[in-house]
Scaffold this motif. Structure first.
Motif, short mmCIF file in Angstrom:
data_model
loop_
_atom_site.label_atom_id
_atom_site.label_comp_id
_atom_site.label_asym_id
_atom_site.label_seq_id
_atom_site.Cartn_x
_atom_site.Cartn_y
_atom_site.Cartn_z
N PHE A 39 0.86 -1.18 0.00
CA PHE A 39 0.00 0.00 0.00
C PHE A 39 0.90 1.23 0.00
CE2 PHE A 39 -2.24 -3.43 2.10
CZ PHE A 39 -3.45 -3.44 1.43
N PRO A 40 0.41 2.36 -0.47
CA PRO A 40 1.25 3.56 -0.48
C PRO A 40 1.76 3.89 0.92
CG PRO A 40 -0.77 3.90 -1.74
CD PRO A 40 -0.93 2.60 -1.04
N ALA A 41 3.02 4.24 1.01
CA ALA A 41 3.58 4.61 2.31
C ALA A 41 2.98 5.94 2.76
CB ALA A 41 5.10 4.74 2.20
N PRO A 42 2.77 6.11 4.08
CA PRO A 42 2.22 7.37 4.56
C PRO A 42 3.18 8.52 4.28
CG PRO A 42 3.00 6.00 6.38
CD PRO A 42 3.04 5.16 5.16
N ALA A 43 2.63 9.70 4.13
CA ALA A 43 3.45 10.88 3.80
C ALA A 43 4.46 11.17 4.90
CB ALA A 43 2.54 12.08 3.57
N THR A 44 4.09 10.91 6.15
CA THR A 44 4.99 11.12 7.27
C THR A 44 5.10 9.83 8.06
OG1 THR A 44 3.15 11.90 8.64
CG2 THR A 44 4.40 13.56 7.47
N PRO A 45 6.22 9.58 8.72
CA PRO A 45 6.37 8.36 9.51
C PRO A 45 5.26 8.25 10.56
CG PRO A 45 8.48 9.48 9.29
CD PRO A 45 7.42 10.42 8.76
N ARG A 46 4.77 7.06 10.75
CA ARG A 46 3.71 6.84 11.72
C ARG A 46 4.31 6.40 13.05
NH1 ARG A 46 -0.28 2.61 9.81
NH2 ARG A 46 1.45 1.23 10.29
N HIS A 47 4.10 7.16 14.07
CA HIS A 47 4.57 6.82 15.41
C HIS A 47 3.35 6.40 16.23
CE1 HIS A 47 8.69 8.40 14.98
NE2 HIS A 47 8.13 9.26 14.16
N ILE A 48 3.31 5.13 16.59
CA ILE A 48 2.20 4.63 17.39
C ILE A 48 2.46 4.99 18.84
CG2 ILE A 48 0.95 2.56 18.11
CD1 ILE A 48 1.79 1.29 15.48
N PRO A 49 1.58 5.74 19.48
CA PRO A 49 1.81 6.12 20.88
C PRO A 49 1.80 4.90 21.78
CG PRO A 49 -0.43 6.67 20.20
CD PRO A 49 0.29 6.23 18.98
N LEU A 50 2.88 4.72 22.54
CA LEU A 50 2.97 3.57 23.42
C LEU A 50 2.37 3.84 24.79
CD1 LEU A 50 6.50 2.19 22.57
CD2 LEU A 50 4.32 1.05 22.23
N THR A 51 1.97 5.09 25.04
CA THR A 51 1.35 5.40 26.33
C THR A 51 0.12 4.54 26.56
OG1 THR A 51 2.10 7.68 26.13
CG2 THR A 51 0.39 7.24 27.75
N LYS A 52 -0.68 4.37 25.51
CA LYS A 52 -1.88 3.56 25.63
C LYS A 52 -1.54 2.09 25.89
CE LYS A 52 -6.26 2.45 23.31
NZ LYS A 52 -6.15 1.01 23.59
N LEU A 53 -0.48 1.60 25.23
CA LEU A 53 -0.08 0.21 25.44
C LEU A 53 0.34 -0.02 26.88
CD1 LEU A 53 0.43 -2.60 24.34
CD2 LEU A 53 2.70 -1.85 23.64
N HIS A 54 1.14 0.89 27.42
CA HIS A 54 1.54 0.79 28.82
C HIS A 54 0.31 0.77 29.73
CE1 HIS A 54 5.99 1.19 28.79
NE2 HIS A 54 5.79 1.85 27.66
N THR A 55 -0.62 1.67 29.45
CA THR A 55 -1.84 1.74 30.28
C THR A 55 -2.65 0.45 30.17
OG1 THR A 55 -1.93 4.14 29.96
CG2 THR A 55 -3.95 3.05 30.69
N ASP A 56 -2.78 -0.06 28.94
CA ASP A 56 -3.55 -1.29 28.74
C ASP A 56 -2.91 -2.48 29.46
OD1 ASP A 56 -5.32 0.11 27.22
OD2 ASP A 56 -4.61 -0.64 25.28
N LEU A 57 -1.59 -2.58 29.39
CA LEU A 57 -0.91 -3.68 30.05
C LEU A 57 -1.04 -3.60 31.56
CD1 LEU A 57 2.37 -3.96 27.94
CD2 LEU A 57 0.36 -5.42 27.82
N ALA A 58 -0.91 -2.39 32.09
CA ALA A 58 -1.02 -2.22 33.54
C ALA A 58 -2.42 -2.55 34.04
CB ALA A 58 -0.65 -0.78 33.91
N ALA A 59 -3.43 -2.26 33.19
CA ALA A 59 -4.82 -2.49 33.61
C ALA A 59 -5.36 -3.84 33.14
CB ALA A 59 -5.70 -1.36 33.05
N PHE A 60 -4.54 -4.63 32.47
CA PHE A 60 -5.01 -5.89 31.89
C PHE A 60 -5.55 -6.83 32.98
CE2 PHE A 60 -4.79 -10.04 29.91
CZ PHE A 60 -5.12 -9.80 28.58
N HIS A 61 -6.79 -7.31 32.75
CA HIS A 61 -7.44 -8.16 33.75
C HIS A 61 -8.35 -9.17 33.07
CE1 HIS A 61 -9.62 -9.11 37.54
NE2 HIS A 61 -8.48 -8.71 38.10
N GLU A 62 -8.07 -9.45 31.79
CA GLU A 62 -9.00 -10.24 30.99
C GLU A 62 -9.20 -11.65 31.52
OE1 GLU A 62 -9.43 -11.73 26.33
OE2 GLU A 62 -8.23 -9.96 26.83
#
Length: 429
Positions: free
Chosen positions: A12-35
């Protein structure tokens, strides 16, 4: 055996600017993980880089597998020391989007690329073991069970070249004749360059059915199907169990295993695989040297390197190589038991992974504990990845409930690593 044709262009066409996925949400999800009913335990892992202590947040929980749905049936190919599909799925779902390239430089049986393709991502993989691509690529272009049955009728199972008599230790004489006939069929088709996706599939299934511990395999009872014992060892097994090789029907067992593998292969699954399979890439290279992969193109790498094991490639794969017409002595597995050499090899691999990873991309690097739990390999992976220019973001330890057998041996979680996955997550800035 050759693999499906591939292309190195971005799907697929590359995005015009590099995509930085925010890891803040991942940290929060892992800390709150209780599935699965257990709260996450947060600790800190410390390592030294450039004489400076670095601290990496570490999350411990049961994040997948034990109480989770079974994986897609296409994964049901046995291979030595492979992780569960839920591991790459966990990161693929959180750190990529459909159409992104997901890569495994130590591909093994292809768990990461197959799971990536099932999720609509473009699958890349590489392994120094040539059997790896043979076991992986066909599952991205699965035929129907009827197509396999029809193709098997085109194989002359009564016409074969002579097979070594020593293989009668594993097989009934008529079964061995059928195996040798199938081998001849593949060699002839390869010579004529007429192998297609149905042939690749049948070869993959046959390779996985050569030896095993149940009537679903071509052989008499032997060790599980991730390696082949020597003829001498099999003679001992036969004597101890008072067994002789039973008659097995090679085409019937291939068709049966095909139906099992295709059990979850719905129309929607086939449509997803058809979209991404033409862009797939499977290499037979060291992880540190993959010039076919363009720089800055891979979004996520999920992998597990060899853990300091010295693999006797010829000893483990001699029977598979015979079936494929390969000389196992030509396959060099550059592994070592020396920790400093292992770390150097990982550092070389990380430099190549840094090159091919796009800005904002991630590496989920699964390691373990060795030598009775005395050495945690993340302590050696963290500086190796950091020296390559990668940013260590977190460590995730998937801590599963022990089986009754493990408890009987007195194994404790996070001590010997038997029931844990330990993943270091790096990011390329």
């Amino acid at each position: 055996m050759s693999t499906p044709s591939t292309t190195l262009d971005l799907p697929f066409p590359a995005p015009a600017t590099p995509r930085h996925i925010p890891l803040t949400k991942l940290h929060t999800d892992l800390a709150a993980f209780h599935e699965f009913g257990t709260p996450t335990r947060e600790i800190v892992t410390t390592f030294t880089h450039a004489e400076t202590p670095r601290h990496v947040p570490t999350y411990v929980n049961e994040f997948w597998t034990a109480k989770q749905r079974a994986a897609n049936s296409l994964h049901e190919i046995s291979y030595r020391a492979c992780f569960k599909p839920q591991l790459p799925r966990f990161f693929i779902e959180r750190l990529t989007q459909p159409g992104d390239i997901v890569y495994d430089p130590f591909m093994g049986r292809g768990t990461t690329p197959v799971e990536a393709a099932l999720l609509g991502r473009v699958a890349y993989g590489s392994d120094i073991n040539p059997l790896s691509a043979i076991l992986t690529a066909p599952r991205l272009q699965p035929p129907t069970a009827d197509q396999v049955a029809a193709r098997l009728t085109q194989v002359d199972f009564y016409h074969s070249d002579p097979a070594p008599d020593e293989l009668l230790t594993f097989y009934h004489s008529e079964t061995l004749r059928e195996i040798a006939a199938l081998k001849k069929y593949f060699l002839d088709r390869r010579h004529n360059q007429s192998l297609d996706h149905i042939d690749h599939w049948i070869c993959m299934v046959a390779l996985n059915r050569l030896t095993g511990h149940s009537p679903g395999f071509f052989s008499v009872y032997t060790l599980p199907p991730n390696q082949a014992v020597s003829v001498k060892s099999q003679i001992k097994i036969n004597t101890k169990r008072n067994q002789t090789p039973p008659r097995r029907s090679v085409p019937k067992l291939i068709h049966k295993k095909t139906r099992q593998l295709l059990g979850d292969c719905t129309h929607a699954t086939r449509e997803t695989l058809a979209r991404v399979a033409p862009k797939s890439l499977f290499l037979n290279h060291l992880a540190a040297h993959t010039p076919e992969i363009k720089s800055n193109t891979v979004t996520l790498i999920v992998t597990s390197p060899p853990f300091l094991d010295v693999v006797d490639y010829a000893g483990d794969n001699w029977l598979r190589c015979w079936f494929l017409g390969l000389d196992p002595k030509t396959v060099t597995m550059p592994l070592t038991k020396k920790l400093d050499q292992w770390q150097t090899a990982m550092a070389e691999a990380f430099r190549e992974l840094h090159r091919i990873l796009r800005s904002g991309g991630h590496i989920a690097f699964e390691v373990g504990e060795i030598r009775g739990g005395k050495i945690k390999l993340e302590d050696y992976v963290l500086p190796a990845g950091t020296q390559a220019g990668l940013q260590p973001e977190l460590i995730l330890i998937n801590d599963q409930t022990f089986t009754k057998t493990a408890n009987c041996w007195g194994i404790d979680n996070n001590y010997k690593g038997t029931n844990t996955n330990r993943i270091v997550l790096f990011k390329k800035n």
